[in-house]
Design an enzyme around this catalytic site. Structure first.
Site, PDB file in Angstrom:
ATOM      1  N   GLY A   1       0.759  -1.248   0.000  1.00  0.00           N
ATOM      2  CA  GLY A   1       0.000   0.000   0.000  1.00  0.00           C
ATOM      3  C   GLY A   1       0.791   1.300   0.000  1.00  0.00           C
ATOM      4  O   GLY A   1       0.337   2.289  -0.565  1.00  0.00           O
TER       5      GLY A   1
ATOM      6  N   ASP B   1       0.237   3.461   4.095  1.00  0.00           N
ATOM      7  CA  ASP B   1      -0.777   4.187   3.327  1.00  0.00           C
ATOM      8  C   ASP B   1      -1.911   4.686   4.215  1.00  0.00           C
ATOM      9  O   ASP B   1      -2.347   5.826   4.096  1.00  0.00           O
ATOM     10  CB  ASP B   1      -1.327   3.315   2.179  1.00  0.00           C
ATOM     11  CG  ASP B   1      -1.852   1.954   2.636  1.00  0.00           C
ATOM     12  OD1 ASP B   1      -1.704   1.587   3.819  1.00  0.00           O
ATOM     13  OD2 ASP B   1      -2.414   1.233   1.789  1.00  0.00           O
TER      14      ASP B   1
ATOM     15  N   ASP C   1      -6.114   2.300   9.946  1.00  0.00           N
ATOM     16  CA  ASP C   1      -7.553   2.118  10.125  1.00  0.00           C
ATOM     17  C   ASP C   1      -7.781   1.617  11.558  1.00  0.00           C
ATOM     18  O   ASP C   1      -7.859   2.418  12.489  1.00  0.00           O
ATOM     19  CB  ASP C   1      -8.036   1.139   9.055  1.00  0.00           C
ATOM     20  CG  ASP C   1      -9.531   0.914   9.070  1.00  0.00           C
ATOM     21  OD1 ASP C   1     -10.249   1.685   9.723  1.00  0.00           O
ATOM     22  OD2 ASP C   1      -9.999  -0.049   8.422  1.00  0.00           O
TER      23      ASP C   1
ATOM     24  N   VAL D   1     -11.492   4.029   0.835  1.00  0.00           N
ATOM     25  CA  VAL D   1     -10.870   4.835  -0.214  1.00  0.00           C
ATOM     26  C   VAL D   1      -9.842   4.036  -1.001  1.00  0.00           C
ATOM     27  O   VAL D   1      -9.274   3.068  -0.494  1.00  0.00           O
ATOM     28  CB  VAL D   1     -10.204   6.103   0.373  1.00  0.00           C
ATOM     29  CG1 VAL D   1     -11.240   7.058   0.937  1.00  0.00           C
ATOM     30  CG2 VAL D   1      -9.179   5.724   1.439  1.00  0.00           C
TER      31      VAL D   1
ATOM     32  N   ARG E   1      -4.347   0.750  -7.547  1.00  0.00           N
ATOM     33  CA  ARG E   1      -3.204   1.336  -6.831  1.00  0.00           C
ATOM     34  C   ARG E   1      -2.529   2.422  -7.673  1.00  0.00           C
ATOM     35  O   ARG E   1      -1.917   3.338  -7.148  1.00  0.00           O
ATOM     36  CB  ARG E   1      -2.162   0.263  -6.503  1.00  0.00           C
ATOM     37  CG  ARG E   1      -2.620  -0.783  -5.497  1.00  0.00           C
ATOM     38  CD  ARG E   1      -1.410  -1.623  -5.057  1.00  0.00           C
ATOM     39  NE  ARG E   1      -1.792  -2.876  -4.422  1.00  0.00           N
ATOM     40  CZ  ARG E   1      -2.065  -3.022  -3.140  1.00  0.00           C
ATOM     41  NH1 ARG E   1      -2.032  -1.971  -2.341  1.00  0.00           N
ATOM     42  NH2 ARG E   1      -2.393  -4.193  -2.640  1.00  0.00           N
TER      43      ARG E   1
HETATM   44  P1  IMP Z   1      -5.463  -1.574   9.975  1.00  0.00           P
HETATM   45  O1  IMP Z   1      -4.599  -2.702  10.415  1.00  0.00           O
HETATM   46  O2  IMP Z   1      -6.910  -1.827  10.252  1.00  0.00           O
HETATM   47  O3  IMP Z   1      -5.036  -0.235  10.505  1.00  0.00           O
HETATM   48  O4  IMP Z   1      -5.427  -1.533   8.425  1.00  0.00           O
HETATM   49  C1  IMP Z   1      -4.375  -1.087   7.698  1.00  0.00           C
HETATM   50  C2  IMP Z   1      -4.476  -1.660   6.282  1.00  0.00           C
HETATM   51  O5  IMP Z   1      -5.834  -1.893   5.893  1.00  0.00           O
HETATM   52  C3  IMP Z   1      -3.967  -0.652   5.294  1.00  0.00           C
HETATM   53  O6  IMP Z   1      -2.566  -0.769   5.129  1.00  0.00           O
HETATM   54  C4  IMP Z   1      -4.750  -1.016   4.050  1.00  0.00           C
HETATM   55  O7  IMP Z   1      -4.110  -2.052   3.341  1.00  0.00           O
HETATM   56  C5  IMP Z   1      -6.070  -1.544   4.552  1.00  0.00           C
HETATM   57  N1  IMP Z   1      -7.138  -0.523   4.504  1.00  0.00           N
HETATM   58  C6  IMP Z   1      -7.797   0.020   5.542  1.00  0.00           C
HETATM   59  N2  IMP Z   1      -8.699   0.928   5.135  1.00  0.00           N
HETATM   60  C7  IMP Z   1      -8.588   0.974   3.797  1.00  0.00           C
HETATM   61  C8  IMP Z   1      -9.260   1.751   2.779  1.00  0.00           C
HETATM   62  O8  IMP Z   1     -10.124   2.607   3.009  1.00  0.00           O
HETATM   63  N3  IMP Z   1      -8.866   1.497   1.493  1.00  0.00           N
HETATM   64  C9  IMP Z   1      -7.912   0.590   1.172  1.00  0.00           C
HETATM   65  N4  IMP Z   1      -7.262  -0.141   2.078  1.00  0.00           N
HETATM   66  C10 IMP Z   1      -7.599   0.047   3.381  1.00  0.00           C
HETATM   67 MG    MG Z   2      -1.718  -1.853   3.384  1.00  0.00          MG
END
Ligand code: IMP
Ligand code: MG
Length: 173
Positions: A43, A99, A102, A152, A164
């Site tokens: 990402g 990137d 979340d 997004v 991407r």
């Molecule tokens: P986390 O572990 O939940 O913080 O997620 C991080 C990963 O989830 C990011 O590096 C992305 O690959 C994916 N991700 C989370 N939200 C989005 C989004 O809105 N679009 C695309 N990928 C996302």
């Molecule tokens: Mg990612």
């Protein structure tokens, strides 16, 4: 096949300006030091490539790949290392670049991993921060854009491993 894209959330110009700005702030904050930029794949590859060119410091760059979500939209809650950091990072000032943060589960995992490897300092830089769904206690030191809880795509972020390469960020739905 062409990619048809609507709902632009952040334009290419807005991204360029902000990345430049964050690069300058990082250069000031680490002035006189050397940094190790750890870019999380896949990402952050576009963001990291643009960001490091705005950083005026002695900079090394490494990549790490962690497992992504099963269906790409919902966190599986567990993270696995697919490709580990290729360099010895003990004693280094590490800047982790991703990137989007979340739930924060991915960043929390990587942060702890980098810490266990003996980095002397660790900071987090993210293109996007989606704080509404945060589960882990993670706060980025540098963030280009805070966004609401929407999915997004573009500028490195994918849906089903496409989009991407779109040079701006748009709402998927
Ligand atoms: P986390 O572990 O939940 O913080 O997620 C991080 C990963 O989830 C990011 O590096 C992305 O690959 C994916 N991700 C989370 N939200 C989005 C989004 O809105 N679009 C695309 N990928 C996302
Ligand atoms: Mg990612």
């Amino acid at each position: 096949m062409e990619q048809s894209v609507e709902n632009v959330l952040i334009t290419r110009e807005e991204i360029n300006q902000k990345v430049k700005n964050i690069g300058q702030i990082i250069s000031e904050d680490y002035k006189g030091r050397e940094i190790y930029v750890l870019s999380l794949l896949r990402g952050s590859f576009i963001f990291a490539a643009d960001l490091v060119r705005e950083i005026n410091l002695q900079t090394r760059i490494g990549f790490m790949t962690t497992s992504s979500y099963g269906n790409e939209e919902v966190s599986a809650g567990s993270v696995k290392i697919i490709n580990d950091i290729p360099d010895k990072i003990s004693g280094l000032d590490v800047l982790i670049v991703d990137d989007i943060i979340d739930t924060g589960i991915t960043m929390d995992f990587v942060y702890k991993h980098v810490k266990a490897l003996g980095a002397s300092s660790i900071k987090i830089c993210t293109l996007l921060d989606k704080p509404d769904r945060r589960l882990a206690n993670i706060h980025p030191d540098y963030c280009c854009f805070k966004i609401p809880d929407v999915f997004v795509v573009g500028y490195g972020l994918n849906f089903g491993d496409y989009y991407r390469n779109v040079p701006y960020i748009f709402n998927w739905k």
